[in-house]
Design an enzyme around this catalytic site. Structure first.
Site, PDB file in Angstrom:
ATOM      1  N   HIS A 143      -7.336   0.468  -6.443  1.00 20.20           N
ATOM      2  CA  HIS A 143      -7.507  -0.344  -5.219  1.00 20.20           C
ATOM      3  C   HIS A 143      -8.173  -1.660  -5.635  1.00 20.20           C
ATOM      4  CE1 HIS A 143      -7.756  -1.291  -1.114  1.00 20.20           C
ATOM      5  NE2 HIS A 143      -8.621  -0.409  -0.673  1.00 20.20           N
ATOM      6  N   ASP A 181     -17.384   7.061  -1.723  1.00 22.59           N
ATOM      7  CA  ASP A 181     -16.101   6.986  -1.021  1.00 22.59           C
ATOM      8  C   ASP A 181     -15.827   8.376  -0.451  1.00 22.59           C
ATOM      9  OD1 ASP A 181     -13.577   6.232  -0.096  1.00 22.59           O
ATOM     10  OD2 ASP A 181     -12.618   6.297  -2.076  1.00 22.59           O
ATOM     11  N   CYS A 219     -16.377   1.697   0.565  1.00 22.12           N
ATOM     12  CA  CYS A 219     -15.183   0.894   0.873  1.00 22.12           C
ATOM     13  C   CYS A 219     -14.756   1.049   2.319  1.00 22.12           C
ATOM     14  CB  CYS A 219     -14.046   1.282  -0.067  1.00 22.12           C
ATOM     15  SG  CYS A 219     -13.654   3.036   0.005  1.00 22.12           S
ATOM     16  N   GLN A 274     -10.045  -4.084  -3.179  1.00 21.55           N
ATOM     17  CA  GLN A 274     -11.336  -3.537  -2.776  1.00 21.55           C
ATOM     18  C   GLN A 274     -12.411  -3.883  -3.809  1.00 21.55           C
ATOM     19  OE1 GLN A 274     -12.099  -1.616   0.110  1.00 21.55           O
ATOM     20  NE2 GLN A 274     -14.114  -2.216  -0.627  1.00 21.55           N
ATOM     21  N   ARG A 306       0.886  -1.180   0.000  1.00 21.04           N
ATOM     22  CA  ARG A 306       0.000   0.000   0.000  1.00 21.04           C
ATOM     23  C   ARG A 306       0.914   1.218   0.000  1.00 21.04           C
ATOM     24  NH1 ARG A 306      -5.255   1.603   3.543  1.00 21.04           N
ATOM     25  NH2 ARG A 306      -6.085   0.194   1.977  1.00 21.04           N
ATOM     26  N   ARG A 314     -13.533  -8.565   1.920  1.00 21.09           N
ATOM     27  CA  ARG A 314     -12.107  -8.345   1.658  1.00 21.09           C
ATOM     28  C   ARG A 314     -11.321  -9.610   2.006  1.00 21.09           C
ATOM     29  NH1 ARG A 314     -10.078  -3.181   1.652  1.00 21.09           N
ATOM     30  NH2 ARG A 314      -8.196  -4.254   0.966  1.00 21.09           N
TER      31      ARG A 314
HETATM   32  N1   CP Z   1     -11.234  -0.088   2.460  1.00 24.59           N
HETATM   33  C1   CP Z   1      -9.963  -0.124   2.886  1.00 24.59           C
HETATM   34  O1   CP Z   1      -9.016  -0.374   2.156  1.00 24.59           O
HETATM   35  O2   CP Z   1      -9.817   0.124   4.225  1.00 24.59           O
HETATM   36  P1   CP Z   1      -8.438   0.420   4.961  1.00 24.59           P
HETATM   37  O3   CP Z   1      -7.893   1.702   4.397  1.00 24.59           O
HETATM   38  O4   CP Z   1      -8.782   0.544   6.429  1.00 24.59           O
HETATM   39  O5   CP Z   1      -7.492  -0.719   4.709  1.00 24.59           O
HETATM   40  N1  NVA Z   2     -10.036   6.646  -1.660  1.00 24.61           N
HETATM   41  C1  NVA Z   2      -9.677   6.277  -0.308  1.00 24.61           C
HETATM   42  C2  NVA Z   2      -9.894   4.811  -0.095  1.00 24.61           C
HETATM   43  C3  NVA Z   2      -9.560   4.301   1.275  1.00 24.61           C
HETATM   44  C4  NVA Z   2      -9.733   2.816   1.418  1.00 24.61           C
HETATM   45  C5  NVA Z   2      -8.236   6.658  -0.048  1.00 24.61           C
HETATM   46  O1  NVA Z   2      -7.395   6.456  -0.924  1.00 24.61           O
HETATM   47  O2  NVA Z   2      -7.944   7.167   1.040  1.00 24.61           O
END
Ligand code: CP
Ligand code: NVA
Length: 305
Positions: free
Chosen positions: A129, A224, A264, A132, A102, A292
């Site tokens: 993502h 989101d 998400c 997700q 990540r 997930r």
């Molecule tokens: N939806 C998601 O990826 O959550 P986190 O950022 O908590 O991992």
């Molecule tokens: N769009 C959001 C998703 C978090 C899971 C971000 O990137 O922060």
């Protein structure tokens, strides 16, 4: 041939993605059958941003498959500063069996995948993502029984989550309407790619600025956060720019009566979604979060076993 890595949904064929969804459903139905699937395999989780769901679902997932995980934060490895992405990849491939990353720049995840001989899984970049979206489409299929022709409305920022939903809609033959405020459209290359590939599966992707038009007769209403991780300095401006894009009772009134609400998570209640919607009987956000785990176990098995 299936790709070595899971970096973006568009890298994978519809057949291979559907096989992953089927495997995820089988794992969810009988998790015990898979408990030695990745016996003693090690998964490194490189986390350069906060995470609840991604971290917990990957750590618990690999453990449930008989393997184990280790979390590497900037405090440990300081990717690209203490050591280059390539050198981190070349070290990790000697010691672990897979990498989940990540990070901010999508190119960092791509470079990690190119440099490492072991599978690399994208656990969120600024561009997409994919894990997700796999959980999202698994959830939609569970609730609606199919994906082809299902009408999904995504209201909000044309961000990483929107991009993966678009890639998934194209691969699974769903009908996705994105409604974004002016200036916050999805990436032009993603929109072009969708237009070029939608025909192959009967998918439809439309990009609008009118949330009511997007939500009209939708089976699924998705949103989101307005400000993604790493963009915090823009938060106040974004609150102003997105104020007409809240998913609330008035907006979901245009969806089908049996619509489901998805997010998400994490949610910023009172911003992109009202409590009345996210806490309603239509909301399936926690089923979505649970998925997930199952979807990623399927990805882990496909790549690492
Ligand atoms: N939806 C998601 O990826 O959550 P986190 O950022 O908590 O991992
Ligand atoms: N769009 C959001 C998703 C978090 C899971 C971000 O990137 O922060």
């Amino acid at each position: 041939m299936r790709p070595k890595d899971f970096i973006a949904i568009r890298d994978w064929s519809p057949e291979d993605l559907l096989a992953l969804l089927d495997e995820a459903a089988a794992i969810k139905a009988a998790p015990g059958k898979y408990r030695r699937g990745l016996e003693l395999k090690a998964l490194a989780l490189i986390l350069e941003k906060p995470s609840l769901r991604t971290r917990v679902s990957f750590e618990v997932g690999i453990h449930q498959l008989g393997g184990y995980s280790l979390v590497l934060t900037p405090a440990e490895i300081n990717l690209g500063k203490r050591e280059s992405v390539r050198d981190v990849a070349k070290n990790l491939e000697r010691m672990v069996d897979g990498i989940m990353i990540r990070t901010f720049r999508h190119e960092t995840a791509v470079e990690m995948a190119e440099e490492a001989s072991i599978p690399v899984i994208n656990g969120l970049t600024d561009f997409c993502h994919p894990c997700q979206a796999m959980a999202d489409y698994l959830t939609i299929r569970e609730v609606k029984g199919r994906l082809e022709g299902i009408r999904i409305a995504y209201v909000g920022d044309g961000n990483n989550v929107a991009h993966s939903l678009i890639f998934g809609a194209v691969r699974f033959g769903a009908h996705l309407s994105v409604a974004h405020p002016p200036g916050y459209a999805p990436d032009a290359g993603v929109i072009r790619w969708a237009a070029e590939h939608a025909g192959a599966t009967g998918a439809r992707v439309e990009i609008l600025e009118d949330p009511v038009a997007a939500v009209r007769d939708a089976d699924v209403v998705y949103t989101d956060v307005w400000t993604s991780m790493g963009m915090e300095t823009e938060a106040e401006q974004r609150k102003r720019d997105f104020r007409l894009y809240q998913v609330n009772d008035a907006l979901v009134g245009h969806a089908r009566e049996d619509y489901v609400f998805m997010h998400c998570l994490p949610a910023h209640r009172g911003e992109e979604v009202s409590d009345s919607v996210i806490d309603s009987a239509h909301s399936i956000v926690f089923q979505q979060a649970e998925n997930r785990l199952h979807a990623q176990k399927a990805v882990l098995l496909a790549l690492i076993a």
